[in-house]
Design a protein around this motif. Structure first.
Motif, short mmCIF file in Angstrom:
data_model
loop_
_atom_site.label_atom_id
_atom_site.label_comp_id
_atom_site.label_asym_id
_atom_site.label_seq_id
_atom_site.Cartn_x
_atom_site.Cartn_y
_atom_site.Cartn_z
N THR A 89 8.90 -11.82 82.72
CA THR A 89 9.24 -13.18 83.46
C THR A 89 10.01 -12.91 84.37
O THR A 89 11.06 -11.29 84.03
CB THR A 89 10.64 -13.38 82.39
N PRO A 90 10.50 -13.26 85.81
CA PRO A 90 11.38 -12.54 86.65
C PRO A 90 11.89 -13.32 86.89
O PRO A 90 12.91 -14.19 86.16
CB PRO A 90 10.24 -13.55 87.96
N THR A 91 13.56 -12.44 87.28
CA THR A 91 15.04 -13.25 87.26
C THR A 91 15.28 -12.69 87.94
O THR A 91 15.64 -12.08 89.22
CB THR A 91 15.83 -12.30 86.37
N LEU A 92 16.70 -13.42 88.95
CA LEU A 92 17.09 -13.05 90.38
C LEU A 92 18.04 -14.72 90.15
O LEU A 92 18.15 -15.60 90.24
CB LEU A 92 16.72 -13.61 91.25
N ALA A 93 19.33 -14.00 90.09
CA ALA A 93 21.15 -14.65 89.89
C ALA A 93 20.20 -15.94 91.46
O ALA A 93 20.96 -15.58 91.83
CB ALA A 93 22.20 -14.25 90.00
N GLY A 94 20.85 -17.60 90.93
CA GLY A 94 20.77 -18.34 91.66
C GLY A 94 19.01 -18.69 92.25
O GLY A 94 19.21 -19.76 92.94
N TYR A 95 18.55 -18.42 91.02
CA TYR A 95 17.14 -18.87 91.68
C TYR A 95 16.34 -19.35 90.08
O TYR A 95 16.29 -18.77 88.95
CB TYR A 95 16.06 -17.72 92.81
N THR A 96 15.61 -20.36 89.84
CA THR A 96 14.55 -20.40 89.23
C THR A 96 13.64 -20.57 89.23
O THR A 96 12.83 -20.79 90.94
CB THR A 96 14.56 -21.86 88.89
N PHE A 97 12.67 -19.70 88.43
CA PHE A 97 10.83 -19.37 89.01
C PHE A 97 10.20 -20.11 88.09
O PHE A 97 10.05 -21.08 87.49
CB PHE A 97 10.75 -17.98 88.36
N PHE A 98 9.62 -20.43 89.40
CA PHE A 98 7.66 -21.24 88.77
C PHE A 98 6.71 -20.76 88.70
O PHE A 98 6.21 -20.21 89.94
CB PHE A 98 7.84 -22.53 89.16
N PRO A 99 5.79 -20.74 87.54
CA PRO A 99 6.86 -20.70 86.17
C PRO A 99 7.65 -19.84 85.63
O PRO A 99 8.21 -18.98 85.95
CB PRO A 99 4.89 -20.94 85.38
N ALA A 100 8.30 -20.63 84.78
CA ALA A 100 9.63 -19.45 84.00
C ALA A 100 9.28 -18.01 83.92
O ALA A 100 9.91 -17.12 84.24
CB ALA A 100 10.49 -20.65 83.07
N SER A 101 7.76 -18.36 83.52
CA SER A 101 7.45 -16.97 82.65
C SER A 101 5.45 -16.60 82.76
O SER A 101 5.24 -17.81 83.14
CB SER A 101 8.13 -16.11 81.80
N LYS A 102 5.03 -15.87 82.40
CA LYS A 102 3.65 -15.53 81.94
C LYS A 102 3.26 -15.08 81.48
O LYS A 102 3.93 -14.36 81.13
CB LYS A 102 3.16 -15.20 83.66
N SER A 103 2.61 -15.15 80.40
CA SER A 103 1.83 -14.58 79.47
C SER A 103 0.42 -14.02 78.97
O SER A 103 0.09 -14.71 80.01
CB SER A 103 2.29 -15.47 77.98
N TYR A 104 0.20 -13.35 78.49
CA TYR A 104 -0.85 -11.97 78.66
C TYR A 104 -1.28 -11.76 77.08
O TYR A 104 -0.38 -11.46 76.52
CB TYR A 104 -0.69 -10.99 79.72
N ALA A 105 -2.31 -11.78 76.83
CA ALA A 105 -3.00 -11.26 75.49
C ALA A 105 -4.45 -10.52 75.60
O ALA A 105 -4.88 -10.60 75.89
CB ALA A 105 -3.29 -12.09 74.47
N ASN A 106 -3.62 -9.04 75.04
CA ASN A 106 -5.08 -7.78 75.12
C ASN A 106 -5.71 -7.75 76.46
O ASN A 106 -6.71 -8.03 76.61
CB ASN A 106 -6.51 -8.48 74.04
N VAL A 107 -5.04 -7.82 77.29
CA VAL A 107 -5.56 -6.75 79.29
C VAL A 107 -6.18 -5.86 79.13
O VAL A 107 -5.47 -4.59 78.27
CB VAL A 107 -3.78 -6.52 79.71
N LEU A 108 -6.96 -6.44 79.59
CA LEU A 108 -8.50 -4.38 79.51
C LEU A 108 -8.70 -4.50 80.43
O LEU A 108 -9.79 -4.46 80.97
CB LEU A 108 -9.63 -5.15 78.56
#
Length: 667
Positions: A89-108
């Motif tokens: 999840t990226p964050t910076l005051a005053g900004y909105t991120f697209f997508p709001a987050s990225k999800s991962y499963a079983n990274v190999l």
């Protein structure tokens, strides 16, 4: 191991780890082999990409909560454990991120170019320059507030007013700006932020604009009143004076000097307005001659003498009523069958001082064969109103430069049969009153402050009780003589309505009705005991009601029919609206000219001079007005007594003078 052993040692594999070395080989072992170590190393994978903006951080959890910084180029990178599952999840005051987050499963494997788009949140705060807004955005007309977005190099910013009424002060392309609401309602700011290769970001901020304090009129002469109307939510006071007020309800003030008034709501000053007090300098006197056009004179304020202006009299047409705009630049004349005439008043010192010049397009005829007997101008000088005998009121906008009149959209406006009753604009400019002489009512209209259009005041029309019903001279026709003259006290608190008379009803007593005026709505409420008798028998008059411009003294003149009371040309009285009394002054009645009646009395706005039209003699009588509102001879001390035509204090004008106006300027 056995003596002279040869072979390979291979540790067991562990998932998620690498082994170093993978094995160890031995040959002909004849001694102990110590420190033959192996190392297990955890396997990690890289997640990286472009966050869309420099600064800020990437949040994720790998065993514990962790963050990775976003560098000055907007890039980020970090590692996660073998077979990791989680969310970035990226964050910076005053900004909105697209997508709001990225999800991962079983990274190999490494996860590269995991990019985000960052959009600036345009409005991050809104606050007043010197006042704290309530939790809900709430602002005041005329006050200045600040809005800002986070500073970010490389972005282009553009502020505009999306809806509502207000101004952006100074540059509209910076992170911070100030703005000023200019009208009650909802003001919406719009901020558009752009940057190359990024989507445009648009933000809106809505501000409820509620508190406002208006003064109508904003410029007065000493002794006149201005109406303060506050709009607010909470508990309000007007200063100076700490006067309690109710939102939307007018407060009449009569400052002697220019005064700034402040609206205080719940302990905070939220709005201000200034009432400017000026001095009126009388310069010219103009007379409408019913059968002789217009007469114009320069006024000598030293001795009250009148000198006819160049071109006077202006003949060839019938004029019933004259008035000027507040600036004294234009003269308006109701021309009976010719609509309304408009003239420019020459204010240049010299031989043509005070002379009249027709405005291009004058007369402004409303309809063929239309009977117009009254014209009124609002205190701002923007709108002109003309009556008619066909149940219509005509409204015009006035060109302040040329004097030309242009019909207001929707004009003419329906009214009762106004016939030859007067029109009068309230000093606040908010209301128009019309005397309906063929009925027994006075009508009240709200004036749209933007367009000048008219709409009925709630409860209009209002009965007066001043009409006389009788027969025509030949006794064949039933007639009604209703309200004809109108006048307002200097503060605009009371409206006085004068009734007309019939020549065949000589026993009828003239009356006036008195109403209190609601300064916020224009609603008329009869004063207790209204209507009041003037004690004069059957006197005909159309324009004979005049309030002193700064005193509570109202005059009614009388143009007597042949058998009327010819010893009384005018009466003066004081209205006590609260007590419901109409009391003659000690000097009343007045007799201006031997055996003649007067059709009107005009007092200049400074309260120095009075002029009475002696209709049948074709004269006007010149008088002084003392500091208490008493009419005096021109020497300023001698009581008024009847004089003969041709006396020094009379001035010859055209046939049948019926209306007088004193023009001048505000200093």
């Amino acid at each position: 191991m056995s003596y002279n052993w040869s072979g390979t040692v291979t540790p067991s594999a562990v998932t998620g780890f690498t082994l170093s070395p993978a094995n160890r080989s031995f040959s002909n072992v004849l001694t102990d082999q110590t420190a033959q170590n192996f190392t297990y190393t955890a396997i990690t994978f890289t997640i990286s990409g472009y966050a869309g903006v420099s600064g800020g951080s990437i949040a994720y959890t790998d065993g514990t909560a962790k963050t990775a910084a976003i560098d000055g180029f907007g890039n980020y990178t970090f590692t996660v454990s073998y077979n990791w599952t989680g969310t970035v999840t990226p964050t910076l005051a005053g900004y909105t991120f697209f997508p709001a987050s990225k999800s991962y499963a079983n990274v190999l494997s490494d996860q590269l170019t995991q990019n985000f788009v960052a959009e600036l949140n345009p409005i991050s705060k809104i606050s007043p320059v010197s006042w704290t807004l309530p939790a809900a955005p709430y602002a005041t007309v005329g006050k200045t507030y600040a809005a800002s977005v986070p500073t970010q190099a490389g972005y282009t910013i553009a502020w505009t007013i999306d809806s509502g009424t207000g101004t952006i002060n100074g540059a509209a392309n910076t992170e911070a700006l100030s703005f000023t609401p200019t009208a009650v309602g909802t003001l919406v700011l719009k901020c558009v932020v752009t940057k190359a290769l990024l989507p445009t970001s648009t933000g809106f901020y809505s501000v409820a604009v509620e508190s406002v304090l208006t003064a109508s009129p904003a410029t007065i002469t000493a002794g006149q009143g201005a109406i303060l109307v506050p709009t607010f939510t909470g508990t309000g006071l007007i200063n100076p004076g700490a006067i309690p007020v109710t939102s939307g309800t007018g407060l009449t003030v009569t400052p002697g000097t220019t005064t700034a008034y402040t609206l205080n709501v719940d302990g905070s000053d939220v709005a201000t307005t200034t009432v400017t007090v000026k001095t009126f300098a009388p310069k010219f006197v103009y007379v409408a001659n019913y059968n002789g056009g217009l007469s114009g004179f320069n006024l000598n304020t030293g001795d009250g003498a009148l000198t006819e202006v160049t071109g006077s009299p202006y003949t060839g047409y019938t004029v019933e009523r004259v008035t000027t705009d507040p600036s004294g630049k234009f003269l308006f004349a109701a021309g009976r069958n010719n609509g309304v005439y408009v003239y420019t008043i020459d204010a240049t010192p010299g031989p043509t001082l005070g002379a009249l010049t027709h405005v291009t397009g004058s007369p402004f005829v409303t309809e063929p064969a239309l009977l117009t007997t009254s014209v009124a101008v609002d205190p701002s000088g923007r709108f002109v109103y003309v009556n008619s005998d066909i149940g219509k009121i005509y409204a015009f906008t006035l060109d302040a430069g040329t004097g030309a009149l242009t019909s207001v959209p929707g004009s003419p406006f329906t009214a009762s049969n106004n016939y030859n009753g007067e029109l009068l604009v309230h000093p606040s400019g908010k209301f128009l009153f019309a005397a309906c002489s063929n009925t027994d009512v006075v009508e009240a209209f709200v004036i749209d402050p933007a367009s000048g259009a008219l709409s009925p005041v709630a409860g209009s029309p209002f009965n007066t009780g001043v009409s006389v019903i009788g027969l025509s001279v030949d006794t064949t026709t039933k007639l009604i003589a209703g309200p004809s003259g109108l006048s307002l006290d200097p503060t605009g608190t009371y409206l006085i309505v004068r009734g007309d008379s019939l020549p065949n009803e000589l026993a009828a007593v003239n009356k006036v009705a008195a109403f209190s005026v609601n300064p916020a709505t224009g609603t008329l409420t009869p004063v207790t005991n209204s209507p009041f008798s003037l004690g004069i028998l059957s006197s005909h008059v159309r324009h004979g009601l005049t309030y002193h411009p700064t005193k509570n003294v109202v005059f009614s003149t009388f143009f007597n029919f042949g058998t009327g009371d010819q010893s009384k040309d005018a009466v003066a009285f004081v209205l006590n609206g609260g007590a419901g009394t109409l009391t003659p002054t000690a000097e009343s009645p007045y007799n201006f000219l031997t055996l003649y009646g007067s059709d009107c009395l005009a007092i200049d706005r400074s309260g120095q001079f009075a002029f009475a039209a002696i209709r049948d003699a074709g004269l006007i009588r010149r008088m002084r007005v003392d500091g208490t509102g008493v009419l005096k001879a021109l020497d300023g001390t001698t009581a008024i007594a009847p004089i003969a035509p041709g006396a020094p204090e009379t001035t010859a004008v055209g046939a049948n003078p019926s209306s007088i106006v004193v023009a001048g300027s505000l200093l």
